[in-house]
Design an enzyme around this catalytic site. Structure first.
Site, PDB file in Angstrom:
ATOM      1  N   GLU A 149       0.849  -1.189   0.000  1.00 30.77           N
ATOM      2  CA  GLU A 149       0.000   0.000   0.000  1.00 30.77           C
ATOM      3  C   GLU A 149       0.880   1.231   0.000  1.00 30.77           C
ATOM      4  OE1 GLU A 149      -3.411  -1.258   2.970  1.00 30.77           O
ATOM      5  OE2 GLU A 149      -2.967   0.867   3.132  1.00 30.77           O
ATOM      6  N   ASP A 205      -6.229   9.786   9.921  1.00 34.44           N
ATOM      7  CA  ASP A 205      -4.925   9.271  10.325  1.00 34.44           C
ATOM      8  C   ASP A 205      -4.459   9.852  11.641  1.00 34.44           C
ATOM      9  OD1 ASP A 205      -3.963   7.434   8.247  1.00 34.44           O
ATOM     10  OD2 ASP A 205      -4.249   9.153   6.917  1.00 34.44           O
TER      11      ASP A 205
END
Lengths: 408, 271
Positions: free
Chosen positions: B49, B60
């Site tokens: 990824e 995040d």
């Protein structure tokens, strides 16, 4: 919502659509973890909206706690000073906590209670929304966590202290540029980590659906009252409505009940900062383009690669690189005109209102007043301007003193 | 057959789960992140990824936020990330590459053009954090036309009745966000994971990757055996960050991250 203004079939007041969109703007651009929450919220809000008991409860708090209706003040000396149009001020700064913010907060806190939420998180820029949120959390005994950019914490110390007094936890956010957009990111991170008990109390007409619609509905009390008041004293509708715009909640609240009145012109005033082309601006419509941030598609200040730009304004409450999606749509269909006013023009307006009417305005609505100063002189005495005086300026005296070279 | 499908089928034949490491493009500079990308398959990555830096990564935690800022400072753009993938593909035509990021850089690039360019560069799948199924028509048709899988996220609080809607048209694999929260914070317990998987298995036959909060080799091994793959992100980035000198890569940066990855891979493979 109780209103004398009922939506028509081809009304501009029917949005958003089923997907939470106003034209191409709005929507629900959130992480999958937040989808069940925004969907629950949309359902809970629709149920509350349809329940007369909810409206009655809100009306009670509006009247006896917020202090509504707010007066519509004919600013005679200001009108005379500018020469030209007759200027009215919608006195939202007289609400409890000193701004229009409490209208929305009161609506959402009643909804949060209906939903059984026990903890409230909110973002704040100037601190007005944070103070309003901390206030109702104190009123109802709910836990309150406020995210505020570290830069804003520094320039809005009195409001930070007020929030502390009210029992809220204030978290300074140092990520990014340390202003409102970063506080919004941090509040969303908190919400996603505490989905079981937490209600995210958004302060403006932005964010994922249903926030833009819901906040607009709660703030529409401003326009509903204004309409009734101006018809009572003048027996006619105003010619021009003016309001300052950061996210745009006070402006949507004033404009929305008038959207179908074609004779009423509306001007939304964005913060141009050092100037629209200075690179230091918060004018999302004038200098931004369509993009996706904080759950909705709207006009955003961004670079050519889609990275969000940092906004600039002397007013912490306008220092946001986006704008509510309904404004973006009203701009594109040409119903509302959006203009920019600089820091300096706002400072001049701040002083003018203080001297002529004995009202110290928030720097946010001083931007609106600066636009009134530009248009009123070329209008006639039988024409009417209504300015939304959305907040009082006590919180801004340190900033203003600094710019005037005075040390307090 | 797509690279993602082929990879999961061959791993199934081997009887083990996949390890999916994450790196943030251009963190802390293009050269270092490209060296990491190229070194990951040999260190045990089964799929990779690549995070696309964004100014406002609202899902995040602090570790990946800091990585995104370093990437942006180093000049990361979406076009630059695609160029990285193109460079990787010169020597590796099998390891699936999934881009993970937020909508706005793609929206700005132009979703249709992006899907063409991403597929041409050798990207296999997209994870777009703030693009729920309800909004996925922004690029779902273009993604499908170009053979890109849009990886569907599922969270612990996703209602059962929503799963068919999310998964009936899903492709590639399912990304199970194992905690309600942001990246790099809490870790799901064994019981939480064990409870989640039957729900997903009943709703879809796609492989399930488990991500968010997987830090150690042991946790990765468990996730890859309970599910079909483990995603390790913040733990690798924290290691990268610890090797930086004045914000710049040091000689220790690439080896430290790849060594850690190799340790985790050994645990996942049971070797």
């Amino acid at each position: 919502m109780s209103s004398e203004v009922s939506p028509r079939l081809n009304s501009l007041r029917n949005g958003p659509d089923q997907r939470g969109r106003f034209g191409t703007f709005g929507g629900q651009f959130v992480a999958e973890t937040l989808m069940p929450l925004v969907q629950d919220l949309a359902n809970a809000y629709q149920a509350a909206k349809a329940d007369p008991g909810f409206r009655q409860e809100l009306d009670y708090y509006f009247r006896d706690y917020v202090g509504r209706p707010s007066p519509l003040w004919h600013a005679k000396r200001l009108s005379k000073e500018l020469g030209g149009a007759k200027i009215y001020l919608k006195r939202e700064e007289l609400n409890h906590t000193g701004s229009h913010k409490l209208n929305n907060v009161m609506g959402q806190i009643l909804l949060a209670r209906r939903m059984g939420k026990t903890r409230i998180v909110a973002e704040t820029g100037a601190g007005q929304h944070g103070v309003a949120t901390a206030t109702v959390c104190a009123l109802f005994g709910l836990k309150c966590t406020i995210y505020m950019g570290a830069v804003d914490v520094e320039r809005q110390k009195p409001n930070v202290f007020r929030m502390h007094l009210l029992g809220a936890e204030v978290h300074p956010v140092t990520a990014g540029s340390g202003t409102l957009k970063d506080a919004m990111n941090e509040a969303m991170r908190d919400w996603v980590a505490n989905v079981h008990d937490t209600y995210f109390l958004v302060g403006t007409v932005a964010g994922p659906h249903p926030y833009p619609e819901m906040v607009r509905d709660f703030q529409s009390i401003i326009g509903i009252e204004t309409r009734e008041q101006i018809l009572t004293v003048e027996n006619r509708l105003p010619d021009v409505l003016v309001a300052a715009i950061g996210g745009g909640s006070n402006a949507m609240g004033l404009f929305h009940p008038f959207l179908d009145d074609e004779s009423v012109k509306m001007i939304g005033v964005e913060a141009a900062g050092h100037g629209l082309d200075s690179g230091l601006t918060a004018a999302s419509i004038s200098r931004g383009r369509s993009g996706v941030l904080h759950g909705n598609r709207t006009y955003l200040l961004q670079d050519e690669f889609g990275q969000i730009a940092e906004a600039h304004s002397i007013s912490a409450g306008l220092d946001y690189p986006g704008i509510g999606p309904e404004h973006s749509w009203l701009n594109d269909i040409g119903r509302v005109e959006y203009v920019g006013v600089t820091d300096k023009e706002a400072l001049d307006a701040f002083q003018l209102l203080t001297r002529t009417e004995g009202i110290i305005p928030a720097l946010e609505c001083a931007h609106g007043l600066a636009q009134v100063m530009k248009i009123a002189p070329s209008m006639t005495p039988d024409q009417i301007i209504v300015l939304n005086l959305s907040g009082r300026g006590d919180k801004d005296i340190f900033t203003v003193a600094d710019h005037l070279g005075v040390s307090l | 057959m797509s690279r993602i499908k082929a990879r999961f089928e061959s791993l199934k034949a081997e009887g083990r789960g996949a390890l999916i490491p994450y790196l943030q493009a251009y963190d802390p500079d293009l050269e270092t992140s490209l060296a990491l990308l190229k070194g990951m398959p040999a260190a045990g990555a089964d799929l990779i990824e690549i995070g696309v830096p964004f100014s406002d990564p609202s899902a995040d935690g602090p570790t990946i936020q800091a990585a995104a800022l370093r990437g942006l400072k180093a000049g990361a753009t979406l076009a630059g990330v695609l160029a990285m993938v193109r460079a990787f593909r010169q020597n590796d035509s099998d390891t699936p590459i999934i881009l993970m990021g937020y909508v706005n850089p793609i929206d700005s690039y132009g979703p249709a053009r992006f899907c063409v360019d991403a597929a041409e560069a050798g990207v296999d799948g997209l994870i777009i954090v703030d693009l729920p199924k309800e909004e996925s028509d922004l690029l779902s048709a273009d993604a499908q036309k170009n053979g890109l899988d849009i990886i569907q996220l599922v969270a612990p609080n996703t209602p059962d009745e929503r799963l068919p809607y999310l998964l009936n048209t899903a492709s590639g694999f399912i990304y199970y966000v194992s905690i309600t929260g942001i990246t790099g914070t809490r870790t799901a317990s064994h019981d939480e994971l064990a409870a989640a998987l039957p729900r997903l298995r009943a709703a879809s036959s796609l492989p399930v990757a488990i991500g968010f909060g997987i830090r150690t080799a042991e946790q990765a091994a468990r996730a890859a055996s309970v599910g079909d793959a483990a995603v390790v992100a913040s733990a690798l980035i924290a290691t990268l960050a610890s090797t930086l000198e004045n914000g710049k890569a040091s000689s220790a940066t690439v080896p430290a991250v790849l060594d850690q990855l190799a340790d985790i891979a050994r645990a996942v493979r049971g070797t």
